[in-house]
Design an enzyme around this catalytic site. Sequence first.
Site, short mmCIF file in Angstrom:
data_model
loop_
_atom_site.label_atom_id
_atom_site.label_comp_id
_atom_site.label_asym_id
_atom_site.label_seq_id
_atom_site.Cartn_x
_atom_site.Cartn_y
_atom_site.Cartn_z
N GLU A 40 0.83 -1.21 0.00
CA GLU A 40 0.00 0.00 0.00
C GLU A 40 0.86 1.26 0.00
O GLU A 40 1.82 1.37 0.77
CB GLU A 40 -0.89 -0.01 1.25
CG GLU A 40 -1.74 1.22 1.44
CD GLU A 40 -2.40 1.27 2.82
OE1 GLU A 40 -3.47 1.88 2.93
OE2 GLU A 40 -1.84 0.69 3.78
N LYS A 116 -9.80 2.03 -1.82
CA LYS A 116 -9.92 1.50 -0.45
C LYS A 116 -11.21 1.96 0.21
O LYS A 116 -11.52 3.16 0.24
CB LYS A 116 -8.70 1.96 0.36
CG LYS A 116 -8.61 1.38 1.76
CD LYS A 116 -7.33 1.90 2.42
CE LYS A 116 -7.14 1.35 3.83
NZ LYS A 116 -5.91 1.90 4.44
N CYS A 154 -5.00 -2.94 3.49
CA CYS A 154 -4.61 -2.65 4.86
C CYS A 154 -5.76 -2.72 5.86
O CYS A 154 -6.19 -3.80 6.23
CB CYS A 154 -3.91 -1.29 4.91
SG CYS A 154 -2.79 -1.10 6.34
#
Length: 272
Positions: A40, A116, A154
Amino acid sequence: MRASLIQIAVDPEESVDSRRERAAALVREQSGADLVVLPELWPTGAFAYDLFTAEAEPLDGPTHEVMAKAAADAGVWLHAGSIVERGPAAEGSAGALFNTSLVFSPAGELARVYRKIHRFGFDKGEAVMMAAGTELVTVPLPGSPGATLGLATCYDLRFPELFRGLVDAGADILVIAAGWPERRRAHWTLLAQARAVENQSYVLAVGSAGTHAGVQQAGHSIVVDPWGEVLAEAGPDEQILTADLDLTKPAATREQFPALKDRMLGLPSPRR
């Protein structure tokens, strides 16, 4: 299928342009792999909030250009980690920022984009600087047997319902690109194994090394099979982790131990 996870170190003394070129060189070195994955926000560092606005780029910006060529040169499927994407500008204002993952085909074509969904920081950092994605994203890979990647980033790892949605959409390999901090490394390993077991899927979880704006990164990228067995795990420093995946194993696991068939959906809300 051979998967290579590039646990690249983010050094604040290294320029973003230099790191892009270095990452591209590492991708080209994986020409024997089928799938390569980067972490990321590796161009800037996941916690380098002060760089987000200055280093934001459009989807077809410099990271896209460099990574597309690297994927084509290596002939691999490339999950190029994520970038700070500046979306299209609205009238009278700058475009919103997103934490956006790019996936390229072996021909260097942009195959999928994932923004995300769960932004980290609570009331600061990414949570207030970036807009949230709204779509689950899968990537079908050709072959016999083929595979389908389910994409996450994440902090998404903490939300099991996202992964259930990916499995319902056909995913059997869950790919998590992360900039996970060292102080919560135990959670990283635990959650990666939990997502594999509960979804009877491979998990490829790649983090970064080094320090992002003073936040030590956990490293310890990990490959977990559908039974929860750790097939490979990196250390704390920059490393390339490679594992061979048996693409028949998710289906065989789900057939041998058909827990997913016993899901109870549509239960009533609890009484208050």
